[in-house]
Design a protein around this motif. Structure first.
Motif, PDB file in Angstrom:
ATOM      1  N   TYR A 133      39.987  40.851  33.775  1.00 48.23           N
ATOM      2  CA  TYR A 133      40.394  41.330  35.014  1.00 48.23           C
ATOM      3  C   TYR A 133      41.632  42.698  34.601  1.00 48.23           C
ATOM      4  N   ALA A 134      42.083  42.293  33.807  1.00 45.18           N
ATOM      5  CA  ALA A 134      43.083  43.998  33.155  1.00 45.18           C
ATOM      6  C   ALA A 134      42.505  45.003  33.179  1.00 45.18           C
ATOM      7  N   VAL A 142      43.182  49.406  40.946  1.00 48.20           N
ATOM      8  CA  VAL A 142      44.158  48.431  41.602  1.00 48.20           C
ATOM      9  C   VAL A 142      44.752  48.009  41.204  1.00 48.20           C
ATOM     10  N   SER A 143      45.404  46.506  41.096  1.00 50.91           N
ATOM     11  CA  SER A 143      46.585  45.913  40.663  1.00 50.91           C
ATOM     12  C   SER A 143      45.514  44.667  40.234  1.00 50.91           C
ATOM     13  N   LEU A 144      46.338  43.645  39.198  1.00 46.49           N
ATOM     14  CA  LEU A 144      45.620  42.527  38.744  1.00 46.49           C
ATOM     15  C   LEU A 144      44.671  41.602  40.278  1.00 46.49           C
ATOM     16  N   SER A 145      46.443  41.905  41.040  1.00 47.62           N
ATOM     17  CA  SER A 145      46.110  40.026  42.092  1.00 47.62           C
ATOM     18  C   SER A 145      45.185  41.611  42.652  1.00 47.62           C
ATOM     19  N   VAL A 147      42.129  42.276  41.538  1.00 46.16           N
ATOM     20  CA  VAL A 147      40.671  42.035  40.970  1.00 46.16           C
ATOM     21  C   VAL A 147      40.903  40.536  41.790  1.00 46.16           C
ATOM     22  N   LYS A 148      41.573  39.630  41.090  1.00 45.00           N
ATOM     23  CA  LYS A 148      41.667  38.704  41.200  1.00 45.00           C
ATOM     24  C   LYS A 148      41.545  37.931  42.870  1.00 45.00           C
ATOM     25  N   GLN A 149      41.943  38.750  43.722  1.00 47.37           N
ATOM     26  CA  GLN A 149      41.416  38.245  45.093  1.00 47.37           C
ATOM     27  C   GLN A 149      40.053  38.982  45.163  1.00 47.37           C
ATOM     28  N   TYR A 150      39.306  40.300  44.730  1.00 48.49           N
ATOM     29  CA  TYR A 150      37.899  40.156  44.649  1.00 48.49           C
ATOM     30  C   TYR A 150      36.884  39.467  44.301  1.00 48.49           C
ATOM     31  N   MET A 151      37.492  39.511  42.715  1.00 55.50           N
ATOM     32  CA  MET A 151      36.552  37.989  42.460  1.00 55.50           C
ATOM     33  C   MET A 151      36.793  36.995  43.339  1.00 55.50           C
ATOM     34  N   ALA A 152      38.458  35.756  43.922  1.00 52.36           N
ATOM     35  CA  ALA A 152      37.562  35.034  44.805  1.00 52.36           C
ATOM     36  C   ALA A 152      36.397  35.535  45.361  1.00 52.36           C
ATOM     37  N   ARG A 153      36.790  36.928  46.456  1.00 52.34           N
ATOM     38  CA  ARG A 153      35.825  36.702  47.596  1.00 52.34           C
ATOM     39  C   ARG A 153      34.437  36.183  46.897  1.00 52.34           C
TER      40      ARG A 153
END
Length: 165
Positions: A133-134, A142-145, A147-153
């Protein structure tokens, strides 16, 4: 859908649409097929035909979507067949299995295509390239958070497409 409006739209613009498609595709048979598929999209759409102010613009937009969809499917199929050609013949799937895999690939492609570009890119980099993710965050700027939101979506969208927005 008002069948009288559909009949009027078809009678008034079908010949024009086939000509438009023929000029772009260079083949009368393909133009007829795409015109048919375009009218199927008209029937499937929730658009009130009586409210269409520019029917040719409406039909052009739908026809372009039909063409893009067709060429994407062809591209996915070609990539799958190329991958099969690289594998040993004894591992080749049956025609039925190939059809199932292709339909699954088409559905995955359709699902991924409906995601916003950054979400789709992050998901593909993580799933296909195994990027952490980093690194995805750095590449996308973009921020790491995020990317986490993108992946969850993306995951939510792929597992529950009817409820994903």
């Amino acid at each position: 859908m008002d069948s009288q409006s559909l009949t009027h739209l078809y009678q008034q613009h079908h010949g024009w649409l086939r000509g438009w498609l023929h000029r772009r595709l260079g083949h009368a048979g393909d133009a007829a097929d795409f015109a048919h598929d375009t009218y199927l999209r008209v029937i499937e759409s929730r658009t009130a035909l009586a409210d269409i102010r520019e029917p040719r613009a409406f039909l052009t937009t739908l026809a372009q979507r039909v063409m893009v969809s067709h060429f994407r499917r062809r591209e996915v199929e070609r990539a799958y067949l190329d991958a099969l050609a690289q594998s040993p013949e004894e591992l080749a799937p049956s025609p039925e299995e190939r059809a199932i895999v292709l339909e699954t690939l088409f559905e995955i492609d359709r699902l991924l295509d409906s995601l916003p570009p950054k979400v789709r890119t992050a998901f593909l980099w993580a799933q296909l390239d195994g990027l952490p993710y980093a690194e995805i965050a750095e590449r996308l700027g973009v921020s790491l958070s995020s990317v986490k939101q993108y992946m969850a979506r993306a995951i939510r969208h792929c597992y529950f497409p009817e409820s994903a927005a």
